[in-house]
Design a protein around this motif. Structure first.
Motif, PDB file in Angstrom:
ATOM      1  N   THR A 146       0.790  -1.395   0.045  1.00  0.00           N
ATOM      2  CA  THR A 146      -0.057  -0.073   0.088  1.00  0.00           C
ATOM      3  C   THR A 146       0.720   1.353   0.129  1.00  0.00           C
TER       4      THR A 146
ATOM      5  N   THR B 124       2.146   6.051  -4.277  1.00  0.00           N
ATOM      6  CA  THR B 124       1.159   6.696  -4.800  1.00  0.00           C
ATOM      7  C   THR B 124       0.166   6.097  -5.907  1.00  0.00           C
ATOM      8  N   THR B 125      -0.876   6.660  -6.195  1.00  0.00           N
ATOM      9  CA  THR B 125      -1.518   5.944  -7.468  1.00  0.00           C
ATOM     10  C   THR B 125      -0.679   5.935  -8.720  1.00  0.00           C
TER      11      THR B 125
ATOM     12  N   TRP C  82       1.454   3.240  -8.388  1.00  0.00           N
ATOM     13  CA  TRP C  82       0.951   1.761  -8.685  1.00  0.00           C
ATOM     14  C   TRP C  82       0.407   1.427 -10.295  1.00  0.00           C
ATOM     15  N   ALA C  83       0.134   2.933 -10.880  1.00  0.00           N
ATOM     16  CA  ALA C  83       0.021   2.833 -12.400  1.00  0.00           C
ATOM     17  C   ALA C  83       0.998   2.308 -13.135  1.00  0.00           C
TER      18      ALA C  83
ATOM     19  N   ALA D 247      -4.560  -4.608  -5.737  1.00  0.00           N
ATOM     20  CA  ALA D 247      -5.594  -3.623  -5.802  1.00  0.00           C
ATOM     21  C   ALA D 247      -6.594  -3.606  -4.787  1.00  0.00           C
TER      22      ALA D 247
ATOM     23  N   ARG E 194      -5.001  -2.099  -1.692  1.00  0.00           N
ATOM     24  CA  ARG E 194      -4.817  -0.808  -1.856  1.00  0.00           C
ATOM     25  C   ARG E 194      -6.059   0.045  -1.667  1.00  0.00           C
ATOM     26  N   LEU E 195      -7.109  -0.627  -1.977  1.00  0.00           N
ATOM     27  CA  LEU E 195      -8.433  -0.268  -2.049  1.00  0.00           C
ATOM     28  C   LEU E 195      -9.004  -0.308  -0.493  1.00  0.00           C
TER      29      LEU E 195
ATOM     30  N   LEU F  22      -7.143   2.650   1.133  1.00  0.00           N
ATOM     31  CA  LEU F  22      -7.713   3.954   1.049  1.00  0.00           C
ATOM     32  C   LEU F  22      -8.973   4.154   1.593  1.00  0.00           C
TER      33      LEU F  22
END
Length: 78
Positions: free
Chosen positions: A8, A11-12, A15-16, A55, A58-59, A62
């Motif tokens: 986690t 940053t997003t 991750w992208a 994912a 991470r979700l 968040l």
């Protein structure tokens, strides 16, 4: 899979970029005849499973942060 805190982190955008690198590797593994057979599926399934697991973590992280800060509530409007 790595520890949840390591998964986690970042940053997003990080991750992208991670997902992009993995997708480029998967694309390079496409056979020259462009037939995505069972061997291709087997070789890429661990990557897919790992990314889906990341994912989810991470979700969850968040959402936990959003609810912990009070910016989101579980209350539904009447």
């Amino acid at each position: 899979m790595a520890e949840a805190s390591a998964v986690t982190a970042g940053t997003t955008i990080d991750w992208a970029n991670e997902s992009h690198l993995l997708s480029v590797a998967a694309l390079k593994a496409v056979p020259s005849n462009i037939v995505l057979d069972d061997a291709y599926r087997r070789s890429n399934l661990p990557v897919l499973d790992g990314q889906l697991g990341r994912a989810g973590l991470r979700l969850a992280n968040l959402l936990n942060l959003a609810f912990a800060t009070g910016h989101c509530t579980a209350d539904q409007p009447n």
